[in-house]
Design a protein around this motif. Structure first.
Motif, PDB file in Angstrom:
ATOM      1  N   ILE A  29       0.847  -1.199   0.000  1.00 20.24           N
ATOM      2  CA  ILE A  29       0.000   0.000   0.000  1.00 20.24           C
ATOM      3  C   ILE A  29       0.885   1.253   0.000  1.00 20.24           C
ATOM      4  O   ILE A  29       0.617   2.208  -0.733  1.00 20.24           O
ATOM      5  N   ASP A  30       1.958   1.233   0.787  1.00 19.76           N
ATOM      6  CA  ASP A  30       2.857   2.397   0.836  1.00 19.76           C
ATOM      7  C   ASP A  30       3.545   2.632  -0.513  1.00 19.76           C
ATOM      8  O   ASP A  30       3.701   3.782  -0.942  1.00 19.76           O
ATOM      9  N   ALA A  47       1.529   6.797  -6.684  1.00 19.49           N
ATOM     10  CA  ALA A  47       0.415   7.698  -6.998  1.00 19.49           C
ATOM     11  C   ALA A  47       0.795   9.148  -6.695  1.00 19.49           C
ATOM     12  O   ALA A  47       0.538  10.041  -7.504  1.00 19.49           O
ATOM     13  N   ALA A  48       1.420   9.370  -5.540  1.00 16.58           N
ATOM     14  CA  ALA A  48       1.808  10.728  -5.150  1.00 16.58           C
ATOM     15  C   ALA A  48       2.794  11.325  -6.152  1.00 16.58           C
ATOM     16  O   ALA A  48       2.741  12.525  -6.438  1.00 16.58           O
ATOM     17  N   ALA A  49       3.669  10.497  -6.708  1.00 16.20           N
ATOM     18  CA  ALA A  49       4.621  10.970  -7.709  1.00 16.20           C
ATOM     19  C   ALA A  49       3.906  11.478  -8.964  1.00 16.20           C
ATOM     20  O   ALA A  49       4.456  12.280  -9.715  1.00 16.20           O
ATOM     21  N   PRO A 103      -4.853   8.888  -3.552  1.00 16.40           N
ATOM     22  CA  PRO A 103      -5.998   8.009  -3.314  1.00 16.40           C
ATOM     23  C   PRO A 103      -6.126   7.621  -1.838  1.00 16.40           C
ATOM     24  O   PRO A 103      -5.165   7.683  -1.073  1.00 16.40           O
ATOM     25  N   SER A 104      -7.323   7.174  -1.489  1.00 16.20           N
ATOM     26  CA  SER A 104      -7.569   6.693  -0.127  1.00 16.20           C
ATOM     27  C   SER A 104      -6.989   5.288   0.035  1.00 16.20           C
ATOM     28  O   SER A 104      -6.650   4.624  -0.951  1.00 16.20           O
ATOM     29  N   GLU A 154      -6.205  -0.387  -1.739  1.00 21.01           N
ATOM     30  CA  GLU A 154      -6.499  -1.801  -1.530  1.00 21.01           C
ATOM     31  C   GLU A 154      -7.225  -2.382  -2.743  1.00 21.01           C
ATOM     32  O   GLU A 154      -6.984  -3.537  -3.120  1.00 21.01           O
ATOM     33  N   ALA A 155      -8.079  -1.585  -3.381  1.00 20.48           N
ATOM     34  CA  ALA A 155      -8.751  -2.036  -4.604  1.00 20.48           C
ATOM     35  C   ALA A 155      -7.742  -2.251  -5.729  1.00 20.48           C
ATOM     36  O   ALA A 155      -7.838  -3.219  -6.490  1.00 20.48           O
ATOM     37  N   VAL A 156      -6.757  -1.367  -5.818  1.00 20.02           N
ATOM     38  CA  VAL A 156      -5.699  -1.531  -6.826  1.00 20.02           C
ATOM     39  C   VAL A 156      -4.926  -2.817  -6.554  1.00 20.02           C
ATOM     40  O   VAL A 156      -4.629  -3.587  -7.485  1.00 20.02           O
TER      41      VAL A 156
END
Length: 64
Positions: free
Chosen positions: A8-9, A15-17, A22-23, A28-30
């Motif tokens: 998750i991290d 994603a942040a890059a 996202p939540s 977790e869905a990804v």
């Protein structure tokens, strides 16, 4: 064969890059999506020879 999925991290950092935040539920869905896709892609790699080119790489030489 087990395939290592990103944590998750790691997903959050990736994603942040890209400027996306996202939540945890989204991440977790990804992971769930990747649990299905990664083994399927690994199976395809076993079935398709490495030197095989995609059909889109071939251009027709004559008009029908």
């Amino acid at each position: 064969m087990a395939h290592e999925l990103p944590s998750i991290d790691q997903l959050r950092d990736a994603a942040a890059a890209q400027g996306i935040h996202p939540s945890d539920d989204d991440l977790e869905a990804v992971q769930g999506f990747l649990r299905v896709l990664v083994p399927a892609f690994a199976e395809l790699e076993q079935l398709v020879p490495l030197d095989m080119r995609p059909a889109a790489m071939f251009l027709p030489t004559e008009a029908p």
